[in-house]
Scaffold this motif. Structure first.
Motif, short mmCIF file in Angstrom:
data_model
loop_
_atom_site.label_atom_id
_atom_site.label_comp_id
_atom_site.label_asym_id
_atom_site.label_seq_id
_atom_site.Cartn_x
_atom_site.Cartn_y
_atom_site.Cartn_z
N GLY A 110 0.75 -1.11 -0.02
CA GLY A 110 -0.19 0.00 0.01
C GLY A 110 0.83 1.06 0.31
N VAL A 111 1.95 1.31 0.99
CA VAL A 111 2.78 2.56 0.86
C VAL A 111 3.43 2.54 -0.51
N PHE A 112 3.82 1.46 -0.87
CA PHE A 112 4.48 1.31 -2.51
C PHE A 112 3.77 1.98 -3.40
N LEU A 113 2.60 1.71 -3.48
CA LEU A 113 1.63 2.12 -4.43
C LEU A 113 1.29 3.62 -4.21
N ALA A 114 1.30 4.35 -2.85
CA ALA A 114 1.34 5.67 -2.84
C ALA A 114 2.50 6.59 -3.06
N THR A 115 3.70 5.91 -2.71
CA THR A 115 4.77 6.83 -2.59
C THR A 115 5.98 6.19 -3.44
N GLY A 116 5.89 4.89 -3.85
CA GLY A 116 6.78 4.27 -4.87
C GLY A 116 8.09 3.94 -3.91
N PHE A 117 9.34 3.79 -4.35
CA PHE A 117 10.28 3.39 -3.60
C PHE A 117 10.87 4.99 -2.80
#
Length: 106
Positions: A63-70
């Protein structure tokens, strides 16, 4: 020749109540949509947010990756998820809520 008729089971009180309830809900939504023509446009973002939150609950780092990327936020969330699943979920939902929609690509 034998005449076939459709066999219908008798309507139970629960079935009748559901049919009445859904009929009323449909009439209410139709009446509301007639009075307020643009009401669906106001809630167009809700399904995407719900999907993101469900992903954040099931797998917080995704979920965090989808929101912010790496990013460092992703690394913090991975660490929180390893230390405890609940802190990872809370952090993921917080990040999704704080990240502007335009930067999330939605």
């Amino acid at each position: 020749m034998v005449e076939r008729t459709a066999h219908r089971s008798p309507q139970t009180p629960l079935h009748a109540a559901r049919k009445l309830y859904y009929g009323r809900m449909l009439r209410l939504l139709t009446a509301y949509a007639a009075k307020h023509p643009g009401w669906l446009m106001k809630i167009d973002r809700v399904p995407a947010d719900i999907v993101e939150i469900i992903v954040a609950i099931l797998l917080p780092p995704l979920g965090v990756f989808l929101a912010t990327g790496f990013s460092t936020t992703l690394l913090i969330n991975i660490l929180l998820t390893i230390l405890g699943y609940i802190p990872g979920i809370i952090h993921a939902i917080y990040v999704i809520g704080q990240t502007p929609r335009a930067s999330r690509g939605i």
